[in-house]
Design an enzyme around this catalytic site. Structure first.
Site, PDB file in Angstrom:
ATOM      1  N   ARG A  47       0.861  -1.187   0.000  1.00  0.00           N
ATOM      2  CA  ARG A  47       0.000   0.000   0.000  1.00  0.00           C
ATOM      3  C   ARG A  47       0.897   1.236   0.000  1.00  0.00           C
ATOM      4  NH1 ARG A  47       2.350   2.152   3.681  1.00  0.00           N
ATOM      5  NH2 ARG A  47       0.810   3.813   3.606  1.00  0.00           N
ATOM      6  N   GLY A  48       0.233   2.397  -0.092  1.00  0.00           N
ATOM      7  CA  GLY A  48       0.997   3.639  -0.272  1.00  0.00           C
ATOM      8  C   GLY A  48       1.019   3.907  -1.779  1.00  0.00           C
ATOM      9  N   ALA A  49       0.680   5.134  -2.164  1.00  0.00           N
ATOM     10  CA  ALA A  49       0.436   5.419  -3.586  1.00  0.00           C
ATOM     11  C   ALA A  49       1.570   4.976  -4.525  1.00  0.00           C
ATOM     12  CB  ALA A  49       0.112   6.892  -3.739  1.00  0.00           C
ATOM     13  N   ARG A  86      -7.626  -0.408  -6.515  1.00  0.00           N
ATOM     14  CA  ARG A  86      -7.864   0.720  -5.599  1.00  0.00           C
ATOM     15  C   ARG A  86      -8.088   1.984  -6.436  1.00  0.00           C
ATOM     16  NH1 ARG A  86      -4.269   1.297  -0.454  1.00  0.00           N
ATOM     17  NH2 ARG A  86      -6.193   2.279   0.261  1.00  0.00           N
ATOM     18  N   GLN A 191      -1.809   2.572   9.901  1.00  0.00           N
ATOM     19  CA  GLN A 191      -0.534   2.689   9.184  1.00  0.00           C
ATOM     20  C   GLN A 191       0.474   3.518   9.983  1.00  0.00           C
ATOM     21  OE1 GLN A 191      -3.552   3.092   7.857  1.00  0.00           O
ATOM     22  NE2 GLN A 191      -3.650   2.530   5.710  1.00  0.00           N
ATOM     23  N   ASP A 232      -2.220  11.019  -2.320  1.00  0.00           N
ATOM     24  CA  ASP A 232      -2.519   9.950  -3.281  1.00  0.00           C
ATOM     25  C   ASP A 232      -2.915  10.499  -4.635  1.00  0.00           C
ATOM     26  OD1 ASP A 232      -2.839   8.674  -0.544  1.00  0.00           O
ATOM     27  OD2 ASP A 232      -2.902   6.969  -1.915  1.00  0.00           O
ATOM     28  N   LYS A 243      -4.827  10.068   3.060  1.00  0.00           N
ATOM     29  CA  LYS A 243      -5.498   9.209   4.049  1.00  0.00           C
ATOM     30  C   LYS A 243      -6.498   9.975   4.899  1.00  0.00           C
ATOM     31  CE  LYS A 243      -5.162   5.721   4.418  1.00  0.00           C
ATOM     32  NZ  LYS A 243      -6.155   4.821   3.748  1.00  0.00           N
TER      33      LYS A 243
HETATM   34  O1  MRU Z   1      -4.513   3.300   2.221  1.00  0.00           O
HETATM   35  P1  MRU Z   1      -3.048   3.517   2.097  1.00  0.00           P
HETATM   36  O2  MRU Z   1      -2.273   2.984   3.243  1.00  0.00           O
HETATM   37  O3  MRU Z   1      -2.516   3.031   0.757  1.00  0.00           O
HETATM   38  O4  MRU Z   1      -2.913   5.086   2.120  1.00  0.00           O
HETATM   39  C1  MRU Z   1      -1.635   5.655   1.965  1.00  0.00           C
HETATM   40  C2  MRU Z   1      -1.617   7.123   2.155  1.00  0.00           C
HETATM   41  O5  MRU Z   1      -2.616   7.770   2.322  1.00  0.00           O
HETATM   42  C3  MRU Z   1      -0.283   7.784   2.039  1.00  0.00           C
HETATM   43  O6  MRU Z   1      -0.235   8.921   2.818  1.00  0.00           O
HETATM   44  C4  MRU Z   1      -0.100   8.199   0.578  1.00  0.00           C
HETATM   45  O7  MRU Z   1      -0.239   7.091  -0.272  1.00  0.00           O
HETATM   46  C5  MRU Z   1       1.183   8.832   0.333  1.00  0.00           C
HETATM   47  S1  MRU Z   1       2.442   7.609   0.357  1.00  0.00           S
HETATM   48  C6  MRU Z   1       3.904   8.129  -0.082  1.00  0.00           C
END
Ligand code: MRU
Length: 336
Positions: A47-49, A86, A191, A232, A243
């Site tokens: 996870r994470g963009a 997603r 997270q 994201d 998030k």
């Molecule tokens: O649902 P997630 O854990 O994928 O959400 C991630 C976030 O919101 C991060 O802040 C975002 O992707 C930036 S990551 C470098």
């Protein structure tokens, strides 16, 4: 810096650290099956963009590892599947678009699999470099040692490199410009308390986890000098999806006169999206709210609404740091 890899391509398979198990266990998913990678994205094992985009790029490539049939049909099926994993992080769609361009040019090549793998590796490598540059550009925010509050996880686990907002924190810490970090636990999937805490511990940065609802109180006490988060998807006017709970922080910053910054790769800016209202916000299932770590804490029959992201309006964002520089209000990303 040595950092934990969210994904690693080894022996023609993708190695994914299962983030749902961290920090209590380090378990890996090792696969060459694109459907397994799609499931990993859906389940937030990766996870994470930026990390989602990288994993999807490898998934596209791996889907051709043993495939012998109609390449166009295969590509269309895999692309459609990965696109549905997603909805909010634009990096997923950007990476899939990059893979499609390479596929279109090489779909009749005998070497298609290796060409697609090279492209996925180059997306991964570019992300590592982008993270370093975001970290360096973020130093512009520091004229003294700061106490920082951050939300969700934006470190190595969320990217291919050292992170985005976390890269800024890490790079500033190396220069003795970070006094302390507060990591929002980031309900419902934690997270912050699981992943950001784990990365802060590894980087030896002093920190405390706080509940999401404690932020206002800390600000009131004068314990926070700067809030920085990832994103994201960023609209052309600077509205930024991140998030759920990020918008709350930006509003609190405005009230307490604390600067609120976003750090993200330039590819997080969606030039087809004029404002934040056009950003699709993922909604997640009720089981993530009614249970914690598999233990049910409230009644199954209760209705739940669980948006996974929110949109912070541009006027609350003091600046946006990317690998190409630090952008300040007013934003118009069509021109830069
Ligand atoms: O649902 P997630 O854990 O994928 O959400 C991630 C976030 O919101 C991060 O802040 C975002 O992707 C930036 S990551 C470098």
């Amino acid at each position: 810096m040595s950092y934990i890899k969210s994904v690693d391509f080894k022996d023609d398979r993708l190695v994914i650290i299962n983030q749902t198990k961290l920090p209590l266990a380090e378990e890996y998913i090792i696969t060459d099956d694109y459907e397994r990678i799609a499931l990993s994205i859906e389940r937030l094992e990766v996870r994470g963009a930026p990390a989602i985009g990288i994993a999807a790029a490898y998934a596209v490539a791996l889907s051709f590892k043993h495939f012998k049939g109609n390449a166009e049909e295969r590509f269309a099926k895999v692309f459609a599947r990965l696109k549905t994993t997603r909805p909010t992080a634009v990096n997923l769609f950007w990476a899939l678009g990059e893979m499609r361009s390479v596929f279109e040019k090489n779909k009749n090549s005998e070497n298609l699999y290796h060409i697609l793998i090279s492209k996925a590796e180059s997306i991964h490598k570019d992300d590592i470099e982008m993270c370093e540059r975001i970290g360096a550009n973020g130093l512009k925010l520091f004229d003294k040692k700061l106490r920082i509050l951050t939300h969700c996880n934006t470190g190595a686990l969320a990217t291919g490199g050292i992170g985005t907002a976390f890269a800024v924190i890490y790079t500033a810490f190396q220069k003795n410009l970070v006094e302390y970090v507060y990591a929002d636990e980031t309900r419902p999937l934690l997270q912050g308390s699981r992943l950001t805490a784990f990365e802060l511990e590894k980087a030896e940065i002093p920190f405390s986890i706080i509940t999401d609802s404690a932020a206002a109180f800390l600000m009131r006490q004068g314990k926070v000098d700067l809030v920085i988060t990832g994103a994201d998807r960023i609209a052309v006017n600077g509205d930024a999806a991140n998030k759920i709970g990020t918008y709350n922080l930006a509003v609190l910053c405005k009230h307490h006169d604390i600067p609120f910054y976003i750090a993200a790769p330039y590819t997080t800016i969606d030039k087809t999206c004029p404002t934040g209202s056009e950003i699709k916000i993922e909604e997640r299932g009720k089981e993530e709210i009614i249970s914690i770590a598999g233990r049910q804490i409230t009644k199954e029959s209760y209705s739940v609404y669980s948006p996974a992201f929110d949109v912070t309006p541009h006027e609350l964002i003091e600046g946006i740091i990317t690998e190409t520089g630090l952008y300040k209000k007013p934003y118009n990303f069509l021109d830069v």
